[in-house]
Structure formats: structure tokens, C-alpha cells
Design a protein around this motif. Structure first.
Motif, PDB file in Angstrom:
ATOM      1  N   VAL A 130       0.836  -1.204   0.000  1.00 47.72           N
ATOM      2  CA  VAL A 130       0.000   0.000   0.000  1.00 47.72           C
ATOM      3  C   VAL A 130       0.873   1.256   0.000  1.00 47.72           C
ATOM      4  N   ALA A 131       1.957   1.236   0.747  1.00 44.60           N
ATOM      5  CA  ALA A 131       2.843   2.403   0.764  1.00 44.60           C
ATOM      6  C   ALA A 131       3.413   2.655  -0.633  1.00 44.60           C
ATOM      7  N   VAL A 132       3.806   1.579  -1.325  1.00 45.99           N
ATOM      8  CA  VAL A 132       4.317   1.729  -2.692  1.00 45.99           C
ATOM      9  C   VAL A 132       3.214   2.264  -3.608  1.00 45.99           C
ATOM     10  N   LEU A 133       2.010   1.696  -3.509  1.00 45.46           N
ATOM     11  CA  LEU A 133       0.878   2.194  -4.308  1.00 45.46           C
ATOM     12  C   LEU A 133       0.583   3.650  -3.989  1.00 45.46           C
ATOM     13  N   ILE A 179       4.259  12.596   1.016  1.00 43.19           N
ATOM     14  CA  ILE A 179       4.811  12.832   2.353  1.00 43.19           C
ATOM     15  C   ILE A 179       4.249  11.834   3.365  1.00 43.19           C
ATOM     16  N   VAL A 180       2.966  11.594   3.285  1.00 45.41           N
ATOM     17  CA  VAL A 180       2.296  10.734   4.267  1.00 45.41           C
ATOM     18  C   VAL A 180       2.601   9.252   4.030  1.00 45.41           C
ATOM     19  N   ALA A 181       2.935   8.877   2.801  1.00 50.94           N
ATOM     20  CA  ALA A 181       3.218   7.468   2.507  1.00 50.94           C
ATOM     21  C   ALA A 181       4.351   6.937   3.380  1.00 50.94           C
ATOM     22  N   VAL A 238      -7.777  10.892   1.665  1.00 47.11           N
ATOM     23  CA  VAL A 238      -7.403  11.267   0.293  1.00 47.11           C
ATOM     24  C   VAL A 238      -7.948  10.238  -0.700  1.00 47.11           C
ATOM     25  N   MET A 239      -7.916   8.964  -0.349  1.00 46.49           N
ATOM     26  CA  MET A 239      -8.445   7.936  -1.254  1.00 46.49           C
ATOM     27  C   MET A 239      -9.962   8.062  -1.403  1.00 46.49           C
ATOM     28  N   SER A 257      -8.171   3.323  -5.680  1.00 46.00           N
ATOM     29  CA  SER A 257      -8.381   3.877  -4.342  1.00 46.00           C
ATOM     30  C   SER A 257      -9.024   2.860  -3.407  1.00 46.00           C
ATOM     31  N   LEU A 258      -9.991   2.094  -3.922  1.00 49.20           N
ATOM     32  CA  LEU A 258     -10.614   1.056  -3.102  1.00 49.20           C
ATOM     33  C   LEU A 258      -9.596   0.002  -2.680  1.00 49.20           C
ATOM     34  N   LEU A 259      -8.715  -0.391  -3.596  1.00 54.94           N
ATOM     35  CA  LEU A 259      -7.678  -1.369  -3.271  1.00 54.94           C
ATOM     36  C   LEU A 259      -6.806  -0.869  -2.122  1.00 54.94           C
ATOM     37  N   ILE A 260      -6.396   0.384  -2.194  1.00 56.65           N
ATOM     38  CA  ILE A 260      -5.553   0.952  -1.134  1.00 56.65           C
ATOM     39  C   ILE A 260      -6.294   0.951   0.200  1.00 56.65           C
ATOM     40  N   ILE A 261      -7.550   1.370   0.190  1.00 52.54           N
ATOM     41  CA  ILE A 261      -8.330   1.418   1.437  1.00 52.54           C
ATOM     42  C   ILE A 261      -8.503   0.013   2.014  1.00 52.54           C
ATOM     43  N   VAL A 262      -8.866  -0.948   1.176  1.00 49.44           N
ATOM     44  CA  VAL A 262      -9.077  -2.320   1.655  1.00 49.44           C
ATOM     45  C   VAL A 262      -7.792  -2.878   2.268  1.00 49.44           C
TER      46      VAL A 262
END
Length: 128
Positions: A11-14, A63-65, A82-83, A109-114
Motif C-alpha cells: 500500500v505504501a508503494v501504491l 509525504i504521508v506514505a 485522500v483515497m 483507491s478502493l484497493l488501497i483502502i481495503v
């Protein structure tokens, strides 16, 4: 202290990629705003505003990643917000005829949130 799950690293990479793409897209939008404005496009002011927002959101996400990698719950919250904004923007894209871009943005965005809220990710972020 819980070990960082692979899903959080992914997720951090994404998230880094998402932020960089937002910045690049915003810069391209700024450069091409005059060509995009017109009878079928938006106003120059509206396009400029969208470009600046995209650049700012991209910078925030990059920055937040880094905080995601450290297990910061605040970073997870900011990325989630943000997502959600990105999902809403994707829905807006669907209604403006940008079907493929809207679907990709929503699914990304859904993938990152999940992945941010899996059981192992929850343990990592709450164990800090």
C-alpha cells in the motif's frame, strides 16, 4: 511491536505511485489548460484549480506514505481520506464521460483502502 505486513508495504508503494501520478497529472493539466478550455471543456480557472488541487494532494500523499511504513495511524487516516476524495473524483469522472479513467481511479483507491484495513494491517497500526 508488530512486524509490518507485506500488504502495508504494498500500500505504501501504491500510495507513493498515486501521489507521484497526481503531481504529474496536475502539472500536465496546468501546462495544457489553455488547450483544454473551450466550448466542450471547462473554464481555465476551473482547470487551473483542479490542477493545483491534484498537485497539492499528490504532495501530501507522497509525504504521508512514509508514515505508513512506520505504522503511523495518522498517516493511515490521511491516506484513507485522500483515497475517499479520489473515489469521489472517480465518480465525477464517470459522469463527465471519462469512463475508463474513473473506473481505474475508483478501483485503485478502493484497493488501497481495503489493504489498509486488513486484520494484519490493523494490528500493525494499532500496535504502535
Amino acid at each position: 511491536m508488530a512486524a509490518r505486513p507485506g500488504s502495508v508495504t504494498f500500500v505504501a508503494v501504491l500510495t507513493y505511485i498515486n501521489g507521484i501520478l497526481n503531481i504529474i497529472g496536475g502539472v500536465i493539466l496546468l501546462i495544457t489548460r489553455d488547450q483544454m478550455a473551450g466550448p466542450n471543456g471547462g473554464s481555465v480557472a476551473g482547470i487551473t484549480t483542479a490542477a493545483i488541487i491534484s498537485i497539492l494532494l499528490g504532495i501530501i500523499v507522497v509525504i504521508v506514505a512514509r508514515g505508513l511504513l512506520r505504522g503511523s495511524p495518522g498517516a493511515r487516516t490521511v491516506v484513507t481520506v485522500v483515497m475517499v476524495i479520489d473515489i469521489l473524483n472517480g465518480v465525477l469522472m464517470l459522469f463527465t464521460g471519462q469512463l475508463a479513467s474513473g473506473i481505474v481511479q475508483i478501483l485503485w483507491s478502493l484497493l488501497i483502502i481495503v489493504l489498509l484495513f486488513t486484520r494484519r494491517a490493523n494490528g500493525f497500526f494499532t500496535g504502535r
